[in-house]
Motif scaffolding. Structure first.
Motif, PDB file in Angstrom:
ATOM      1  N   PRO A   1      56.306  35.306  39.150  1.00 50.45           N
ATOM      2  CA  PRO A   1      55.750  34.211  38.702  1.00 50.45           C
ATOM      3  C   PRO A   1      54.107  34.179  39.147  1.00 50.45           C
ATOM      4  O   PRO A   1      53.731  34.816  40.306  1.00 50.45           O
ATOM      5  N   PRO A   2      53.120  33.738  38.824  1.00 51.97           N
ATOM      6  CA  PRO A   2      51.863  33.344  39.145  1.00 51.97           C
ATOM      7  C   PRO A   2      51.765  32.793  40.584  1.00 51.97           C
ATOM      8  O   PRO A   2      52.790  32.076  40.936  1.00 51.97           O
ATOM      9  N   LEU A   3      50.727  32.823  41.281  1.00 50.30           N
ATOM     10  CA  LEU A   3      50.478  32.159  42.336  1.00 50.30           C
ATOM     11  C   LEU A   3      50.259  30.727  42.067  1.00 50.30           C
ATOM     12  O   LEU A   3      50.051  30.371  40.814  1.00 50.30           O
ATOM     13  N   PRO A   4      50.354  30.112  43.288  1.00 55.07           N
ATOM     14  CA  PRO A   4      50.395  28.402  43.015  1.00 55.07           C
ATOM     15  C   PRO A   4      48.698  28.052  42.503  1.00 55.07           C
ATOM     16  O   PRO A   4      48.652  27.057  41.767  1.00 55.07           O
ATOM     17  N   GLU A   5      47.917  28.760  42.855  1.00 55.94           N
ATOM     18  CA  GLU A   5      46.580  28.817  42.171  1.00 55.94           C
ATOM     19  C   GLU A   5      45.786  29.855  42.266  1.00 55.94           C
ATOM     20  O   GLU A   5      46.226  31.051  42.823  1.00 55.94           O
ATOM     21  N   ALA A   6      44.945  30.237  41.431  1.00 58.27           N
ATOM     22  CA  ALA A   6      44.309  31.496  40.961  1.00 58.27           C
ATOM     23  C   ALA A   6      43.211  31.680  42.328  1.00 58.27           C
ATOM     24  O   ALA A   6      42.551  30.561  42.603  1.00 58.27           O
ATOM     25  N   VAL A   7      43.271  32.815  42.843  1.00 57.79           N
ATOM     26  CA  VAL A   7      42.407  33.249  43.911  1.00 57.79           C
ATOM     27  C   VAL A   7      41.715  34.657  43.716  1.00 57.79           C
ATOM     28  O   VAL A   7      42.348  35.492  43.176  1.00 57.79           O
ATOM     29  N   ALA A   8      40.678  34.786  44.614  1.00 53.57           N
ATOM     30  CA  ALA A   8      39.999  36.051  44.601  1.00 53.57           C
ATOM     31  C   ALA A   8      39.897  36.217  46.361  1.00 53.57           C
ATOM     32  O   ALA A   8      39.810  35.212  47.056  1.00 53.57           O
ATOM     33  N   SER A   9      39.477  37.358  46.683  1.00 57.30           N
ATOM     34  CA  SER A   9      38.955  37.635  47.932  1.00 57.30           C
ATOM     35  C   SER A   9      40.169  37.136  49.068  1.00 57.30           C
ATOM     36  O   SER A   9      39.898  36.328  49.912  1.00 57.30           O
ATOM     37  N   PHE A  10      41.327  37.423  48.823  1.00 57.64           N
ATOM     38  CA  PHE A  10      42.160  36.781  49.598  1.00 57.64           C
ATOM     39  C   PHE A  10      42.745  37.949  50.803  1.00 57.64           C
ATOM     40  O   PHE A  10      42.513  39.038  50.433  1.00 57.64           O
ATOM     41  N   GLY A  11      43.799  37.419  51.469  1.00 58.60           N
ATOM     42  CA  GLY A  11      44.662  38.516  52.510  1.00 58.60           C
ATOM     43  C   GLY A  11      45.901  38.729  51.653  1.00 58.60           C
ATOM     44  O   GLY A  11      46.508  37.581  51.247  1.00 58.60           O
ATOM     45  N   ALA A  12      46.304  39.997  51.684  1.00 50.33           N
ATOM     46  CA  ALA A  12      47.975  39.838  51.272  1.00 50.33           C
ATOM     47  C   ALA A  12      48.527  41.185  52.079  1.00 50.33           C
ATOM     48  O   ALA A  12      47.670  42.396  52.415  1.00 50.33           O
ATOM     49  N   ALA A  13      49.817  41.057  52.239  1.00 47.35           N
ATOM     50  CA  ALA A  13      50.581  42.117  53.028  1.00 47.35           C
ATOM     51  C   ALA A  13      51.990  41.924  52.406  1.00 47.35           C
ATOM     52  O   ALA A  13      52.504  41.095  52.003  1.00 47.35           O
ATOM     53  N   VAL A  14      52.843  43.152  52.555  1.00 42.33           N
ATOM     54  CA  VAL A  14      53.944  43.349  52.218  1.00 42.33           C
ATOM     55  C   VAL A  14      54.756  43.640  53.605  1.00 42.33           C
ATOM     56  O   VAL A  14      54.280  44.346  54.223  1.00 42.33           O
TER      57      VAL A  14
ATOM     58  N   GLY B   1      42.006  32.745  50.436  1.00 43.55           N
ATOM     59  CA  GLY B   1      41.226  33.072  49.283  1.00 43.55           C
ATOM     60  C   GLY B   1      40.218  32.185  48.869  1.00 43.55           C
ATOM     61  O   GLY B   1      40.138  31.125  49.100  1.00 43.55           O
ATOM     62  N   ALA B   2      39.527  32.617  47.854  1.00 44.13           N
ATOM     63  CA  ALA B   2      38.364  31.659  47.041  1.00 44.13           C
ATOM     64  C   ALA B   2      39.045  31.333  45.806  1.00 44.13           C
ATOM     65  O   ALA B   2      39.454  32.272  45.113  1.00 44.13           O
ATOM     66  N   ASN B   3      39.110  29.996  45.526  1.00 42.73           N
ATOM     67  CA  ASN B   3      39.719  29.231  44.540  1.00 42.73           C
ATOM     68  C   ASN B   3      38.929  29.364  43.277  1.00 42.73           C
ATOM     69  O   ASN B   3      39.269  28.936  42.097  1.00 42.73           O
ATOM     70  N   GLY B   4      37.562  29.322  43.516  1.00 44.27           N
ATOM     71  CA  GLY B   4      36.416  28.969  42.469  1.00 44.27           C
ATOM     72  C   GLY B   4      36.051  27.588  42.142  1.00 44.27           C
ATOM     73  O   GLY B   4      35.662  27.509  40.803  1.00 44.27           O
TER      74      GLY B   4
ATOM     75  N   GLU C   1      35.855  23.655  49.833  1.00 50.76           N
ATOM     76  CA  GLU C   1      36.442  23.362  48.686  1.00 50.76           C
ATOM     77  C   GLU C   1      36.850  24.644  47.939  1.00 50.76           C
ATOM     78  O   GLU C   1      37.821  24.485  47.107  1.00 50.76           O
ATOM     79  N   ARG C   2      35.939  25.341  47.887  1.00 55.15           N
ATOM     80  CA  ARG C   2      36.287  26.689  47.431  1.00 55.15           C
ATOM     81  C   ARG C   2      37.202  27.616  47.827  1.00 55.15           C
ATOM     82  O   ARG C   2      37.794  28.368  47.285  1.00 55.15           O
ATOM     83  N   LEU C   3      37.888  27.027  49.057  1.00 50.19           N
ATOM     84  CA  LEU C   3      38.882  28.003  49.863  1.00 50.19           C
ATOM     85  C   LEU C   3      40.407  27.524  49.392  1.00 50.19           C
ATOM     86  O   LEU C   3      40.417  26.163  49.609  1.00 50.19           O
ATOM     87  N   SER C   4      40.935  28.390  49.243  1.00 54.09           N
ATOM     88  CA  SER C   4      42.615  27.929  48.926  1.00 54.09           C
ATOM     89  C   SER C   4      42.842  27.521  50.069  1.00 54.09           C
ATOM     90  O   SER C   4      42.890  27.958  51.249  1.00 54.09           O
TER      91      SER C   4
END
Length: 166
Positions: free
Chosen positions: A43-56, A66-69, A77-80
């Motif tokens: 599924p897609p994320l709860p909101e579109a983001v860029a420049s996020f942190g991610a790990a498995v 991340g930045a939600n734009g 407000e730009r930050l998720s």
């Protein structure tokens, strides 16, 4: 060793699911799909983001802020406000919301021995009028998925953003 290599390739390949338009992915040529068949639905994320942190970590993919734009200027407000995880071993699983640390873009997130570590990031400070300034943070924090809690660790000596960690 093969499992570790597969997880590394998988974590890079899974970055593609962070674009909400991609509800179904096909792994790159030569990479085994994490689920049976050639296509793995996520599924897609709860909101579109860029420049996020991610790990498995284990069966979970974690995504931090991340930045939600949403805002045209540099503002908080730009930050998720999301920190969430997806169980990759459960087809049809939904994103699970988790306790949020401080929101930031361009932060690093890494997994180690069943815990997640958040390193630095870029945040916004209120300024005069509609103006905000952005600032690299000194955050270093550990997340415990068993208790859904964050623990602040000693801060970095200087603020950092647009970084990675291993």
């Amino acid at each position: 060793m093969a499992s570790m290599r597969r997880r590394s390739i998988l974590s890079v390949w899974l970055a593609g699911i962070l674009a909400p338009a991609w509800a179904v992915l096909t792994p790159p040529q030569g990479v085994a799909a994490p689920l049976q068949g050639d296509v793995a639905p996520y599924p897609p994320l709860p909101e579109a983001v860029a420049s996020f942190g991610a790990a498995v970590d284990g069966d979970y993919l974690y995504v931090s802020s991340g930045a939600n734009g949403r805002s045209g200027n540099n503002s908080i407000e730009r930050l998720s406000q999301h920190f969430c995880r997806l169980n990759l071993a459960k087809p049809g699983a939904a994103w699970e919301p988790l306790s949020m640390h401080h929101p930031a873009q361009s932060n690093a997130l890494l997994a180690y021995q069943g815990r997640l570590y958040r390193v630095a990031g870029l945040s916004y400070q209120p300024g005069e009028g509609d103006e905000s300034t952005f600032d690299s943070t000194r955050f270093f924090a550990r997340y415990n998925p068993d208790t859904d809690t964050w623990t602040d660790l000693p801060s970095l000596p200087e603020g950092r953003s647009s970084l990675d960690a291993a």
